[in-house]
Design a protein around this motif. Structure first.
Motif, PDB file in Angstrom:
ATOM      1  N   ILE A   1       1.335  -3.839  -5.514  1.00 20.45           N
ATOM      2  CA  ILE A   1       2.038  -2.745  -6.196  1.00 20.45           C
ATOM      3  C   ILE A   1       2.034  -1.501  -5.315  1.00 20.45           C
TER       4      ILE A   1
ATOM      5  N   THR B   1      10.655  -0.335  -2.503  1.00 21.10           N
ATOM      6  CA  THR B   1      11.604  -0.905  -3.458  1.00 21.10           C
ATOM      7  C   THR B   1      12.410   0.192  -4.144  1.00 21.10           C
ATOM      8  N   VAL B   2      11.741   1.235  -4.610  1.00 22.94           N
ATOM      9  CA  VAL B   2      12.442   2.347  -5.276  1.00 22.94           C
ATOM     10  C   VAL B   2      13.404   3.028  -4.300  1.00 22.94           C
TER      11      VAL B   2
ATOM     12  N   THR C   1       6.008  -0.801  -4.056  1.00 24.45           N
ATOM     13  CA  THR C   1       6.756  -0.002  -5.026  1.00 24.45           C
ATOM     14  C   THR C   1       7.638   1.056  -4.382  1.00 24.45           C
TER      15      THR C   1
ATOM     16  N   VAL D   1       6.522   4.485 -11.480  1.00 21.33           N
ATOM     17  CA  VAL D   1       6.524   3.018 -11.536  1.00 21.33           C
ATOM     18  C   VAL D   1       5.195   2.453 -11.047  1.00 21.33           C
ATOM     19  N   SER D   2       4.722   2.924  -9.889  1.00 25.30           N
ATOM     20  CA  SER D   2       3.462   2.380  -9.375  1.00 25.30           C
ATOM     21  C   SER D   2       2.297   2.737 -10.285  1.00 25.30           C
TER      22      SER D   2
ATOM     23  N   ALA E   1       8.983   6.492  -7.872  1.00 19.93           N
ATOM     24  CA  ALA E   1       8.037   5.536  -7.279  1.00 19.93           C
ATOM     25  C   ALA E   1       6.625   5.787  -7.811  1.00 19.93           C
ATOM     26  N   SER E   2       6.253   7.049  -7.970  1.00 16.91           N
ATOM     27  CA  SER E   2       4.936   7.385  -8.518  1.00 16.91           C
ATOM     28  C   SER E   2       4.808   6.910  -9.957  1.00 16.91           C
TER      29      SER E   2
ATOM     30  N   GLN F   1      -0.406   8.782  -1.906  1.00 14.44           N
ATOM     31  CA  GLN F   1       0.916   8.487  -2.476  1.00 14.44           C
ATOM     32  C   GLN F   1       2.003   9.223  -1.696  1.00 14.44           C
TER      33      GLN F   1
ATOM     34  N   LEU G   1       2.492   0.433 -13.366  1.00 14.84           N
ATOM     35  CA  LEU G   1       2.110  -0.947 -13.039  1.00 14.84           C
ATOM     36  C   LEU G   1       0.626  -1.071 -12.703  1.00 14.84           C
TER      37      LEU G   1
END
Length: 187
Positions: A95, A102-103, A99, A137-138, A134-135, A50, A141
């Motif tokens: 994802i 995008t973030v 992600t 959200v990913s 980002a962490s 990540q 999801l």
């Protein structure tokens, strides 16, 4: 020239991702399983890939997608075997790949400019905040896609953020060492 640059980015970033993945699943997860045998989740509490995804998104922007996609696919092949060709795995790969860029794109266009600039100092807190988002959200999801248990959401978030923090610390120490080794005029 652009094709050579893209190939170089793919080799460098996919190699970094696969190295982080190998360290995580070859060393850290077995140590974690020894230290916490009763830990119910399969999540790594120090998920280094990540950190690579976030750093790639910060430094490359949308170019992080093709730069990391081969490595993310290979890592899912390792984790899922032939199930990598399922809709669930394709969703997880998308994802994991999209992600962070995008973030970072949303953050750069709404909150603070995170694009790397050689003449400006790095806004580490803002990069870390965007990486943490980002962490979150990913992780949300991915766990939703995999229909994971509630404790997995927390474990994945902890692993993602700690992996990001660890790699950011290494990067900051490297930059500090570089500045000491090669001081700029006026320092």
């Amino acid at each position: 020239m652009a094709v050579k640059s893209l190939r170089f980015e793919i080799v460098v970033w996919s190699s970094a991702y696969l190295a982080a993945f190998a360290v995580t699943f070859g060393i850290l997860v077995p140590l974690q399983n020894l230290a916490f045998p009763e830990f119910p989740s399969q999540a790594s509490l120090l998920f280094l890939p990540q950190g690579v995804r976030v750093l790639a998104a910060w430094l490359l922007g949308w170019r992080a997608v093709p730069a990391l996609l081969p490595a993310i696919f290979i890592s899912y092949c390792y984790l899922a075997g032939w199930d990598v060709f399922s809709l669930t795995c394709y969703t997880c790969i998308a994802i994991a790949t999209f992600t962070a860029p995008t973030v970072f794109w949303i953050t750069t266009n709404t909150i603070c400019d995170l694009r790397p600039n050689a003449s400006a100092s790095v806004g580490w807190p803002c990069v870390m905040l965007a990486g943490t988002v980002a962490s979150a959200v990913s992780g949300f999801l991915l766990n939703l896609t995999l229909n994971s248990a509630p404790q997995d959401y927390i474990a994945y978030f902890i692993g993602d953020v700690s992996g990001l923090f660890f790699l950011m610390m290494i990067l900051m120490l490297f930059f500090r060492w570089q500045r000491k080794r090669h001081p700029q005029p006026g320092e």
